[in-house]
Structure formats: structure tokens, C-alpha cells
Design a protein around this motif. Structure first.
Motif, PDB file in Angstrom:
ATOM      1  N   VAL A  51     -35.831   3.841  69.313  1.00 37.70           N
ATOM      2  CA  VAL A  51     -36.517   3.667  68.023  1.00 37.70           C
ATOM      3  C   VAL A  51     -36.015   2.388  67.348  1.00 37.70           C
ATOM      4  O   VAL A  51     -36.801   1.578  66.847  1.00 37.70           O
ATOM      5  N   ASP A  52     -34.697   2.203  67.353  1.00 36.89           N
ATOM      6  CA  ASP A  52     -34.101   1.001  66.738  1.00 36.89           C
ATOM      7  C   ASP A  52     -34.608  -0.272  67.417  1.00 36.89           C
ATOM      8  O   ASP A  52     -34.941  -1.253  66.739  1.00 36.89           O
ATOM      9  N   LYS A  53     -34.659  -0.257  68.739  1.00 34.73           N
ATOM     10  CA  LYS A  53     -35.108  -1.441  69.469  1.00 34.73           C
ATOM     11  C   LYS A  53     -36.556  -1.779  69.132  1.00 34.73           C
ATOM     12  O   LYS A  53     -36.916  -2.956  68.949  1.00 34.73           O
ATOM     13  N   ALA A  54     -37.401  -0.751  69.046  1.00 36.45           N
ATOM     14  CA  ALA A  54     -38.805  -0.978  68.701  1.00 36.45           C
ATOM     15  C   ALA A  54     -38.920  -1.552  67.292  1.00 36.45           C
ATOM     16  O   ALA A  54     -39.708  -2.484  67.043  1.00 36.45           O
ATOM     17  N   GLU A  55     -38.106  -1.026  66.360  1.00 34.62           N
ATOM     18  CA  GLU A  55     -38.155  -1.510  64.975  1.00 34.62           C
ATOM     19  C   GLU A  55     -37.699  -2.959  64.891  1.00 34.62           C
ATOM     20  O   GLU A  55     -38.328  -3.781  64.198  1.00 34.62           O
ATOM     21  N   HIS A  56     -36.625  -3.307  65.580  1.00 30.37           N
ATOM     22  CA  HIS A  56     -36.124  -4.685  65.548  1.00 30.37           C
ATOM     23  C   HIS A  56     -37.133  -5.647  66.185  1.00 30.37           C
ATOM     24  O   HIS A  56     -37.356  -6.756  65.676  1.00 30.37           O
ATOM     25  N   ALA A  57     -37.733  -5.225  67.296  1.00 25.77           N
ATOM     26  CA  ALA A  57     -38.727  -6.072  67.965  1.00 25.77           C
ATOM     27  C   ALA A  57     -39.937  -6.285  67.068  1.00 25.77           C
ATOM     28  O   ALA A  57     -40.486  -7.387  66.983  1.00 25.77           O
ATOM     29  N   ALA A  58     -40.367  -5.229  66.380  1.00 30.57           N
ATOM     30  CA  ALA A  58     -41.516  -5.344  65.478  1.00 30.57           C
ATOM     31  C   ALA A  58     -41.194  -6.249  64.296  1.00 30.57           C
ATOM     32  O   ALA A  58     -42.060  -6.996  63.822  1.00 30.57           O
ATOM     33  N   ASP A  59     -39.951  -6.189  63.812  1.00 35.29           N
ATOM     34  CA  ASP A  59     -39.539  -7.091  62.727  1.00 35.29           C
ATOM     35  C   ASP A  59     -39.716  -8.552  63.133  1.00 35.29           C
ATOM     36  O   ASP A  59     -40.140  -9.390  62.324  1.00 35.29           O
ATOM     37  N   ARG A  60     -39.376  -8.847  64.389  1.00 30.52           N
ATOM     38  CA  ARG A  60     -39.525 -10.232  64.861  1.00 30.52           C
ATOM     39  C   ARG A  60     -40.995 -10.645  64.892  1.00 30.52           C
ATOM     40  O   ARG A  60     -41.337 -11.790  64.573  1.00 30.52           O
ATOM     41  N   VAL A  61     -41.863  -9.709  65.281  1.00 29.94           N
ATOM     42  CA  VAL A  61     -43.301 -10.011  65.280  1.00 29.94           C
ATOM     43  C   VAL A  61     -43.796 -10.244  63.857  1.00 29.94           C
ATOM     44  O   VAL A  61     -44.563 -11.182  63.600  1.00 29.94           O
ATOM     45  N   THR A  62     -43.351  -9.404  62.927  1.00 30.54           N
ATOM     46  CA  THR A  62     -43.751  -9.564  61.525  1.00 30.54           C
ATOM     47  C   THR A  62     -43.325 -10.926  60.996  1.00 30.54           C
ATOM     48  O   THR A  62     -44.099 -11.622  60.321  1.00 30.54           O
ATOM     49  N   ALA A  63     -42.098 -11.311  61.312  1.00 28.40           N
ATOM     50  CA  ALA A  63     -41.600 -12.624  60.874  1.00 28.40           C
ATOM     51  C   ALA A  63     -42.435 -13.751  61.477  1.00 28.40           C
ATOM     52  O   ALA A  63     -42.742 -14.745  60.799  1.00 28.40           O
ATOM     53  N   GLU A  64     -42.834 -13.599  62.732  1.00 29.23           N
ATOM     54  CA  GLU A  64     -43.635 -14.631  63.393  1.00 29.23           C
ATOM     55  C   GLU A  64     -45.018 -14.728  62.749  1.00 29.23           C
ATOM     56  O   GLU A  64     -45.549 -15.825  62.559  1.00 29.23           O
TER      57      GLU A  64
END
Length: 215
Positions: A51-64
Motif C-alpha cells: 500500500v505504501d509503495k503504491a501511494e509513494h509511486a502515485a505521489d510521483r505521478v501527481t507531482a509530474e
């Protein structure tokens, strides 16, 4: 005007939405697996980490997406719609991660059946969000527009189902739980889990607006 010509005319926003949607669905499925295997502490931690990994990866997409908005002169849909949609999508995964962490922080030893029911409804909502997002690049096609609206309506129904499960869970909790501390813990968890479907409904409402404006 010359500066505008130097900027990209369209960014890969739809691809980024799709990527984020995949992380939402993956995070929700990992959370459901965590609940299903809750009594196995090793598996519970494994799925919490996912769950944490998915959230961190999604944060990077949001920032992009937000960076791309600043670099792109002409966007495929309204800039405010892009900004609102990606941040609303990000809220879903934030809540999934918060729910996972709350179970750990509150030292919940066992989860009632209603927690699994809400987790399962969250997965179904999140997968519908992922599907709706994949339709956005094709709104010029009437069949796609119809499919997007139908998917958003399904999310609305699932949110109502989650409301019902939470009300039933709360009713049982206040009738049957003698330990005040456990009652407080589970009440907070039920509310947090139901909020996941609320955030999915927020995304569905935004997508409906995009569909109606761009179809």
C-alpha cells in the motif's frame, strides 16, 4: 506569444492519469489482501508495505502532472479539471495508506467482518475509477461517453453500499462492543474506510463534468 510557442502544446496527461489509476487499484487490492490476512503479522506487513509503495509511486505521478501543467501551453482538457482530477485521485490513495497506518497505530489485533466488506467495496470503487480514467482520451466517441457515465454511476452506487455497511457496522459496534477503547478505535477505522468510497465518488463527479463538457 513567442514564449508560448516554445512550450509543449499537449502533455501526456492521459497516460499519467492511467498510471495513477493503476496505482490506486493496486493499492486498494493490497489493502484488501492485508485485511484478508490480518491475523498473519508477516503477510499483514507485506501488504501494508505494498500500500505504501503504491501511494509513494502515485505521489510521483501527481507531482509530474503538476509539473507538466506548468510546462504545457495547451492542454487536452481544462487545466483546472486536470489539477482537480489528479489531486482528487491522490486523495484516494492517501486514505488507503492512512487506513493501513491507523490499524497499526491503534494496535488493532483483530478486524470485524465489516472492515473486510468496506475494503472489498473500496477495491470495486477504485477499479471503477481506474476504468473511468482510461476512457477520458476517447470522449469524442459516443459509446465511450456512455460507458464513462455508466462507470461513474456504478461508483455512486458502490459509495451508497459503503454508507450502508458503515451504518450497520456502527449500529452493531455501539450495541455490542463493551470496551470503550475498542469502540473508539473501530469507529475511527469504519469512518476512514467509508471515506475511501466518498473520495472515489468525488473523482466520479469530476469525470462526469469532464465528460459532459468535452463529449
Amino acid at each position: 506569444m513567442f514564449f508560448g510557442k516554445l512550450l509543449p502544446r499537449e502533455g501526456n496527461f492521459f497516460e499519467l492519469f492511467n498510471e495513477h489509476g493503476a496505482f490506486i487499484a493496486a493499492g486498494a487490492r493490497a489493502f484488501q489482501k492485508m485485511i484478508e490476512n490480518y491475523t498473519d503479522t508477516a503477510l499483514r506487513q507485506q501488504y501494508a508495505d505494498e500500500v505504501d509503495k503504491a501511494e509513494h509511486a502515485a505521489d510521483r505521478v501527481t507531482a509530474e502532472v503538476n509539473r507538466l501543467l506548468h510546462r504545457t501551453f495547451i492542454t487536452p482538457i481544462d487545466r483546472e479539471q486536470i489539477h482537480g482530477l489528479i489531486n482528487a485521485m491522490d486523495d484516494i490513495l492517501d486514505l488507503l495508506q492512512d487506513s493501513s497506518e491507523t490499524l497499526s497505530l491503534y494496535d488493532v489485533r483483530a478486524v470485524p467482518e465489516q472492515v473486510l466488506q468496506l475494503a472489498t467495496l473500496s477495491v470495486r470503487c477504485c477499479e471503477r475509477v481506474q476504468h473511468a480514467v482510461t476512457l477520458l482520451p476517447h470522449l469524442s466517441q459516443p459509446a465511450t461517453t456512455e460507458a464513462a457515465i455508466k462507470t461513474c454511476e456504478e461508483i455512486d452506487r458502490l459509495e451508497s453500499d459503503a454508507d450502508r455497511v458503515m451504518r450497520e457496522a456502527m449500529s452493531r459496534l455501539f450495541r455490542e462492543e463493551p470496551d470503550v477503547r475498542e469502540l473508539i478505535k473501530l469507529k475511527a477505522i469504519y469512518e476512514q474506510l467509508e471515506s475511501i468510497s466518498d473520495r472515489c465518488e468525488d473523482v466520479a463527479n469530476l469525470i462526469e463534468g469532464i465528460v459532459l463538457e468535452n463529449s
